[in-house]
Design a protein around this motif. Structure first.
Motif, PDB file in Angstrom:
ATOM      1  N   ALA A  43       0.739  -1.122  -0.673  1.00  0.00           N
ATOM      2  CA  ALA A  43      -0.203  -0.040  -0.328  1.00  0.00           C
ATOM      3  C   ALA A  43       0.768   1.446   0.066  1.00  0.00           C
ATOM      4  N   GLU A  46       2.352   1.502  -3.603  1.00  0.00           N
ATOM      5  CA  GLU A  46       0.997   1.748  -4.926  1.00  0.00           C
ATOM      6  C   GLU A  46       0.230   3.622  -4.759  1.00  0.00           C
ATOM      7  N   SER A  47       0.852   4.173  -3.392  1.00  0.00           N
ATOM      8  CA  SER A  47       0.443   5.647  -3.820  1.00  0.00           C
ATOM      9  C   SER A  47       1.549   6.019  -4.611  1.00  0.00           C
ATOM     10  N   LYS A 191      -8.973  -2.167   3.787  1.00  0.00           N
ATOM     11  CA  LYS A 191      -8.185  -2.357   2.278  1.00  0.00           C
ATOM     12  C   LYS A 191      -7.380  -3.189   2.206  1.00  0.00           C
ATOM     13  N   ARG A 200       0.376   6.126   5.560  1.00  0.00           N
ATOM     14  CA  ARG A 200       0.167   6.661   4.727  1.00  0.00           C
ATOM     15  C   ARG A 200       1.124   7.914   4.369  1.00  0.00           C
ATOM     16  N   TRP A 211      -4.837   6.042  -2.769  1.00  0.00           N
ATOM     17  CA  TRP A 211      -4.588   4.181  -2.620  1.00  0.00           C
ATOM     18  C   TRP A 211      -5.687   4.471  -4.417  1.00  0.00           C
TER      19      TRP A 211
END
Length: 249
Positions: A43, A46-47, A191, A200, A211
Motif C-alpha cells: 500500500a 502503490e500511492s 483495504k 500513508r 490509493w
C-alpha cells in the motif's frame, strides 16, 4: 563487483566492508510473518507509484536483504520496507542490496511489529548484530520507522550525532521525511480485506496521496459533478426558451 571498505567505527572498532550477497546465503528474516504483512508495504508503494513519485534510479522494496560485512562476517537484514534514492542498475531481478557498493545508503527503513517480533530494538553488537544496531551504526540509515499495525503506533527515529532520536509528530500526527519531500502518518481504513491502521503519505501541501481505489472514486465524483453541472446548464437554457441542442456556434 569489488568490495568497498568502510572506516572502522570509533565506538565499536568494527571494520565494515560492502560486498554482494553470496549465492548460498540464507536470510534470517522470515519473509512473511502474517497475512497483513505483505499488503502494508504494498500500500505504501502503490500511492507513490500513482502519484508519479517513483523514478527509475530509486529502489523501493520490502523484505530485500541489506548487506554488509562486519570484521569479515557477512550480515544481511531484510526490513519490511525500504527506500533508496539512487542505485546502480542491475540486469534481472535484484535479490539483495549492498549500500555504497551498489548505490546510496537507504534513506528510510521501516519495520512492522508482529506478535513474535522484538528484534526491531535490538542493539546487539556481537554477531549476528541486532536490527537497531545494524541500521543505526553499520548502515547509518537516516530515518528508521517502527510501526505497530494493530494499535497504529508509529515510532519515528532520526539519526542525530550517530544515534537514533525519537521524533514527535506534528499537529496532524505526521512526520516529515526531507529526502522524500513527503509526510508519513497513519490512516484508519479498510483495504484488501484488512480493516485497521495503515501508513500513508501526504505531500508538502497536506494532500493525501491516494490509493488506486481512492483515485477511481475521485474520478467518479468529478465525472458526477460534471454531469450535474451539465444538467443544470441544460435546464437553465430550456427555462429561457433556448434549445441546448441548437446553440449558435
Amino acid at each position: 563487483m569489488v568490495a568497498q571498505v568502510g572506516e572502522a567505527s570509533l565506538s565499536t572498532g568494527l571494520v565494515i566492508t560492502w560486498e554482494a550477497l553470496p549465492d548460498d546465503f540464507q536470510l534470517e528474516d522470515d519473509p512473511v510473518e502474517n497475512t497483513g504483512q505483505p499488503i502494508l508495504p504494498g500500500a505504501l508503494r502503490e500511492s507513490l507509484e500513482i502519484s508519479g513519485f517513483i523514478q527509475p534510479q530509486m529502489l523501493i522494496a520490502s523484505n530485500l536483504g541489506l548487506c554488509a560485512t562486519l570484521n569479515g562476517q557477512f550480515v544481511a537484514k531484510a526490513p519490511d520496507w525500504l527506500y533508496v534514492p539512487s542505485v546502480l542498475p542491475v540486469s534481472g531481478d535484484r535479490k539483495s542490496y549492498t549500500p555504497n557498493l551498489e548505490g546510496d545508503v537507504p534513506a528510510v527503513v521501516m519495520e512492522f511489529l508482529s506478535d513474535t517480533d522484538g528484534t526491531e530494538y535490538s542493539s546487539r553488537q556481537v554477531y549476528p548484530p541486532g536490527k537497531w544496531f545494524f541500521y543505526e551504526q553499520v548502515l547509518q540509515v537516516p530515518i528508521y520507522v517502527v510501526f505497530e499495525p494493530d494499535g497504529g503506533l508509529v515510532e519515528f527515529y532520526q539519526l542525530e550525532n550517530g544515534h537514533y532520536k525519537l521524533k514527535q509528530p506534528d499537529e496532524n500526527g505526521r512526520n516529515w521525511i526531507p529526502s522524500m519531500n513527503l509526510f508519513l502518518g497513519t490512516w484508519q481504513e479498510t483495504k484488501e480485506g484488512r480493516t485497521g491502521y495503515w501508513l500513508r503519505w501526504w505531500d508538502e501541501a497536506g494532500n493525501l496521496l491516494p490509493w488506486a481505489v481512492e483515485g477511481l472514486e475521485l474520478e467518479r465524483q468529478r465525472a458526477e459533478q460534471e454531469r450535474q453541472q451539465k444538467e443544470r446548464l441544460i435546464a437553465y437554457l430550456q427555462s429561457q426558451g433556448i434549445d441546448p441542442d441548437n446553440l449558435p456556434v
